[in-house]
Write a protein that holds these residues in place. Structure first.
Motif, PDB file in Angstrom:
ATOM      1  N   LEU A  70       0.836  -1.210   0.000  1.00 45.51           N
ATOM      2  CA  LEU A  70       0.000   0.000   0.000  1.00 45.51           C
ATOM      3  C   LEU A  70       0.867   1.255   0.000  1.00 45.51           C
ATOM      4  O   LEU A  70       0.610   2.207  -0.747  1.00 45.51           O
ATOM      5  CB  LEU A  70      -0.910   0.019   1.231  1.00 45.51           C
ATOM      6  CG  LEU A  70      -2.158  -0.849   1.182  1.00 45.51           C
ATOM      7  CD1 LEU A  70      -2.935  -0.709   2.494  1.00 45.51           C
ATOM      8  CD2 LEU A  70      -3.028  -0.425   0.001  1.00 45.51           C
ATOM      9  N   ILE A 117       2.233   1.775  -3.407  1.00 45.91           N
ATOM     10  CA  ILE A 117       1.229   2.325  -4.341  1.00 45.91           C
ATOM     11  C   ILE A 117       1.115   3.837  -4.128  1.00 45.91           C
ATOM     12  O   ILE A 117       1.139   4.617  -5.084  1.00 45.91           O
ATOM     13  CB  ILE A 117      -0.150   1.641  -4.127  1.00 45.91           C
ATOM     14  CG1 ILE A 117      -0.083   0.170  -4.538  1.00 45.91           C
ATOM     15  CG2 ILE A 117      -1.244   2.373  -4.908  1.00 45.91           C
ATOM     16  CD1 ILE A 117      -1.319  -0.636  -4.165  1.00 45.91           C
ATOM     17  N   LEU A 128       2.263   6.401  -7.119  1.00 44.76           N
ATOM     18  CA  LEU A 128       1.258   7.294  -7.704  1.00 44.76           C
ATOM     19  C   LEU A 128       1.534   8.760  -7.363  1.00 44.76           C
ATOM     20  O   LEU A 128       1.267   9.636  -8.190  1.00 44.76           O
ATOM     21  CB  LEU A 128      -0.159   6.882  -7.284  1.00 44.76           C
ATOM     22  CG  LEU A 128      -0.605   5.524  -7.860  1.00 44.76           C
ATOM     23  CD1 LEU A 128      -2.038   5.219  -7.456  1.00 44.76           C
ATOM     24  CD2 LEU A 128      -0.477   5.484  -9.380  1.00 44.76           C
TER      25      LEU A 128
END
Ligand code: HEM
Length: 155
Positions: free
Chosen positions: A139, A142, A146
């Motif tokens: 997580l 990510i 991003l």
């Protein structure tokens, strides 16, 4: 020195990404080893196999990959600071990356402490705990990837 680093920026960036991959991959596999380790009989051959696998995953993959990812990241940061000034790091996307990085470093410390407890046969956490927390580094990855790729769409 700065000219050399700036001239090899893309190469260093590529190496940074490769070492980040190994760092995260190692942190994803270690709790899986813990889960299967817990199913073994203390003192058995399989117990010894998991202890060795956990030690090697940390010493050969996770720790060196973190150091190299950090080193490459700091070299990139030196070039960026010179080119763009320190304000570069005060943008929301950069602060988000820094926050997720603090979590990843803390998680790294946490799993290495757990590794030592498993080695000493004194693990205190449940299988469910490791299954539930297993995805946390992913997580964080990510969030980081991003933030750096979209820069929250404010290029
Ligand atoms: C260990 C501490 C880290 C430091 C000091 C650091 C620092 C940096 C810096 C300064 C750049 C160059 C930004 C640019 O000018 O484009 C960069 C690029 C990048 N970093 Fe990190 N980073 C770290 C960890 C990570 C982690 C954990 C991830 C992913 C999970 C990550 C993913 C990336 C990606 C994908 C790029 C390329 C993005 C781009 O250049 O557009 N970094 N990093």
């Amino acid at each position: 020195m700065m000219d050399f680093l700036a001239g090899h920026f893309d190469l260093i960036r590529g190496l940074h990404i490769v070492f980040v991959m190994a760092w995260i991959a190692g942190m994803l596999i270690l709790p899986r080893l813990f889960v299967y380790h817990m199913k073994t009989e203390p003192g058995s051959d399989m117990d010894a196999v998991f202890k060795l696998a956990e030690l090697r995953t940390l010493r050969i993959i996770i720790n060196p990959a973190m150091i190299l990812a950090l080193l490459m990241g700091l070299l990139l940061a030196m070039v960026d600071t010179q080119r763009l000034g320190p304000d570069f790091y005060l943008k929301p996307w950069a602060l988000t990356k820094i926050a997720a990085l603090i979590f990843l470093f803390a998680w790294h410390g946490f799993v290495s402490k757990a590794r030592r407890q498993f080695a000493a046969g004194s693990n205190t956490r449940s299988e469910k705990f490791w299954r539930m927390t297993n995805e946390l580094p992913f997580l964080a990855a990510i969030v980081i990837v991003l933030s750096v790729t979209t820069k929250f769409l404010g290029h």
